[in-house]
Motif scaffolding. Structure first.
Motif, PDB file in Angstrom:
ATOM      1  N   ASP A 145      23.126  36.798  37.739  1.00  0.00           N
ATOM      2  CA  ASP A 145      23.327  36.333  36.369  1.00  0.00           C
ATOM      3  C   ASP A 145      24.415  35.255  36.317  1.00  0.00           C
ATOM      4  N   PRO A 146      24.175  34.120  35.658  1.00  0.00           N
ATOM      5  CA  PRO A 146      25.190  33.058  35.576  1.00  0.00           C
ATOM      6  C   PRO A 146      26.489  33.522  34.938  1.00  0.00           C
ATOM      7  N   GLY A 147      26.385  34.430  33.959  1.00  0.00           N
ATOM      8  CA  GLY A 147      27.595  34.948  33.327  1.00  0.00           C
ATOM      9  C   GLY A 147      28.438  35.755  34.292  1.00  0.00           C
ATOM     10  N   VAL A 148      27.782  36.622  35.070  1.00  0.00           N
ATOM     11  CA  VAL A 148      28.500  37.395  36.081  1.00  0.00           C
ATOM     12  C   VAL A 148      29.117  36.453  37.112  1.00  0.00           C
ATOM     13  N   PHE A 149      28.360  35.445  37.517  1.00  0.00           N
ATOM     14  CA  PHE A 149      28.864  34.453  38.466  1.00  0.00           C
ATOM     15  C   PHE A 149      30.169  33.843  37.958  1.00  0.00           C
ATOM     16  N   SER A 150      30.194  33.450  36.685  1.00  0.00           N
ATOM     17  CA  SER A 150      31.388  32.805  36.132  1.00  0.00           C
ATOM     18  C   SER A 150      32.570  33.757  36.080  1.00  0.00           C
ATOM     19  N   VAL A 151      32.304  35.045  35.816  1.00  0.00           N
ATOM     20  CA  VAL A 151      33.394  36.022  35.772  1.00  0.00           C
ATOM     21  C   VAL A 151      33.952  36.249  37.182  1.00  0.00           C
ATOM     22  N   VAL A 152      33.081  36.272  38.187  1.00  0.00           N
ATOM     23  CA  VAL A 152      33.553  36.406  39.565  1.00  0.00           C
ATOM     24  C   VAL A 152      34.450  35.229  39.929  1.00  0.00           C
ATOM     25  N   LYS A 153      34.018  34.020  39.622  1.00  0.00           N
ATOM     26  CA  LYS A 153      34.806  32.831  39.964  1.00  0.00           C
ATOM     27  C   LYS A 153      36.160  32.837  39.259  1.00  0.00           C
ATOM     28  N   GLU A 154      36.182  33.325  38.052  1.00  0.00           N
ATOM     29  CA  GLU A 154      37.430  33.359  37.278  1.00  0.00           C
ATOM     30  C   GLU A 154      38.354  34.479  37.735  1.00  0.00           C
ATOM     31  N   THR A 155      37.788  35.641  38.050  1.00  0.00           N
ATOM     32  CA  THR A 155      38.593  36.842  38.311  1.00  0.00           C
ATOM     33  C   THR A 155      39.040  36.941  39.765  1.00  0.00           C
ATOM     34  N   ILE A 156      38.131  36.676  40.691  1.00  0.00           N
ATOM     35  CA  ILE A 156      38.455  36.754  42.129  1.00  0.00           C
ATOM     36  C   ILE A 156      37.931  35.473  42.803  1.00  0.00           C
ATOM     37  N   PRO A 157      38.607  34.352  42.573  1.00  0.00           N
ATOM     38  CA  PRO A 157      38.076  33.036  42.984  1.00  0.00           C
ATOM     39  C   PRO A 157      37.848  32.881  44.481  1.00  0.00           C
ATOM     40  N   ASN A 158      38.479  33.692  45.307  1.00  0.00           N
ATOM     41  CA  ASN A 158      38.312  33.556  46.753  1.00  0.00           C
ATOM     42  C   ASN A 158      37.184  34.422  47.310  1.00  0.00           C
ATOM     43  N   MET A 159      36.519  35.176  46.449  1.00  0.00           N
ATOM     44  CA  MET A 159      35.445  36.053  46.904  1.00  0.00           C
ATOM     45  C   MET A 159      34.196  35.229  47.230  1.00  0.00           C
TER      46      MET A 159
END
Length: 413
Positions: free
Chosen positions: A97-111
């Protein structure tokens, strides 16, 4: 030559350890939330910690699925969950999901982020879009041919990983997009709760006039016409590697530890043989025979060579084929004795002629010579689920070896 990754399913901690023991390079698993397999046991955070430690000690990797299409109310717990995954050292998350993708990038950017097959990526523009957003890996839609995958590879950044399913169950729809389950049972395929109505028996009628119906196929009352055969690509290792696929994915987070062991072992042997001499690799029928000794449906090559025709479905039955019983797994050896400690999985008896498989080993033949219960009393059979028995075999075995025996079919005279 950089070797491709063999990626195995892990429905629980035991299956994770078995996957690595039998030759997987990485596993994918689901936590208790946000995963596409709600019927699997799945992993608590504590289980994940133990699994990650086991993997990293062996130079292996663990990927966690967050690939449902969430509703607004579910997003409230997403950030906290991501922070937990990051803290325990997860190697990558799998999202669609693009929304989940954006939250991952924001919350744990090195993942590291992998784009799930649920995103139905079928072209170069889509795969490059995800890569440019920061994804390291794109999992191909199951509905692509070798030619289409190679075109995506040729137009992708060199360091973008391409993952594709090579073995396991197929979906009769674009993967995960079927709505029949939701409509008929209220169980949502995109919530990880598919009831698999594609495996049900149906009767198909044609309306020939108002209120009058005739069967589409005369003489057949019902048929499994949505029932896809399982995917099996073990005969085509060179084509897989030459297409640019960098991770070979095995389906089956709800399958048994025995399924994981037999499937990983067979593909590991085939891959290792390829890397010994790529130009002269020859398919060994034994690898396919081994896969058929696990529970399976009839096999097909899916979409890899062309669009599936009517031979890619089994219209007669949706049942699994089982020719062997998994009867036990070796847990260790009794001190100061020649007895092996085995955890029973199906009934076994003294005198049984059995087969034994182990990681990176050829299949072995053996006989059960003696058996004892936990009180060291001799027994003739082990009929109780997960019963711990001590047994004497006529060959040497190691921890995590698996015991099986043919299923005897009694036919009427």
């Amino acid at each position: 030559m950089k070797k491709v990754e063999l990626l195995a399913p892990a429905g629980d901690l035991e299956r994770l350890k078995i996957a690595f023991t039998y030759g997987a390079d990485a596993v994918y698993l689901g936590g208790e939330i946000f995963g596409m397999r709600s019927a699997a046991k799945n992993f608590t955070i504590e289980d994940m910690k133990e699994g990650l430690e086991f993997a990293h000690e062996r130079g292996k990797q663990v990927f966690v699925t967050i690939n449902i299409i969430p509703r607004n109310e579910e997003l409230d717990q997403l950030k906290a969950y991501l922070l937990e995954l990051d803290q325990i050292g997860v190697d990558a998350v799998i999202v669609s999901d693009p929304g989940v993708f954006s939250v991952v990038k924001e919350t744990i950017p090195n993942m590291e982020i992998h784009i799930s097959t649920q995103a139905s990526t079928t072209n170069s523009l889509a795969s490059n879009f995800w890569y440019n957003q920061g994804a390291k890996r794109v999992v191909m839609a199951r509905e692509l041919s070798f030619e289409e995958i190679k075109r995506i590879r040729d137009n992708a950044a060199e360091d973008m990983d391409i993952e594709a399913f090579v073995h396991g169950a197929m979906c009769m729809s674009y993967s995960g997009k079927c709505v029949i389950s939701n409509y008929t049972t209220g169980r949502d395929a995109n919530r990880g709760a598919c009831a698999q109505p594609c495996r049900w028996k149906y009767t198909l009628f044609d309306e020939v006039s108002l209120g009058e119906y005739e069967p589409v196929v005369e003489g057949i009352d019902s048929s499994f016409f949505f029932n896809s055969k399982d995917l099996c690509m073990i005969e085509y290792i060179p084509q897989i590697i030459q297409s640019g696929i960098t991770s070979l994915k095995i389906e089956g987070r709800m399958k048994t530890a025995y399924y994981v062991a037999t499937t990983v072992r067979a593909y590991r042997m085939a891959l290792d043989e390829y890397y010994k001499d790529p130009q002269n690799w020859k398919f060994n029928p034994m690898w396919l025979d081994e896969l058929k000794k696990g529970s399976h449906r009839d096999y097909s090559t899916g979409f890899y060579f062309n669009r599936p025709d009517d031979t890619a479905h089994n219209y007669e039955s949706a049942s699994y084929i089982r020719n062997y019983d998994f009867i036990g797994i070796v847990r260790g050896h009794e001190e100061d004795s020649d007895l092996v400690i085995v955890e029973q999985r199906n009934k076994m008896n003294v005198g049984d002629k059995i087969e034994i498989i182990g990681p990176f080993k050829e299949t072995m033949q053996a006989n059960i010579l003696e058996m004892y219960d936990e009180k060291n009393e001799p027994i003739e059979s082990a009929p109780h689920a997960r019963q711990i028995v001590k047994m004497k075999l006529d060959i040497d075995v190691e921890k995590d070896y698996m015991l099986r025996k043919p299923i005897l079919t009694i036919r009427a005279l």
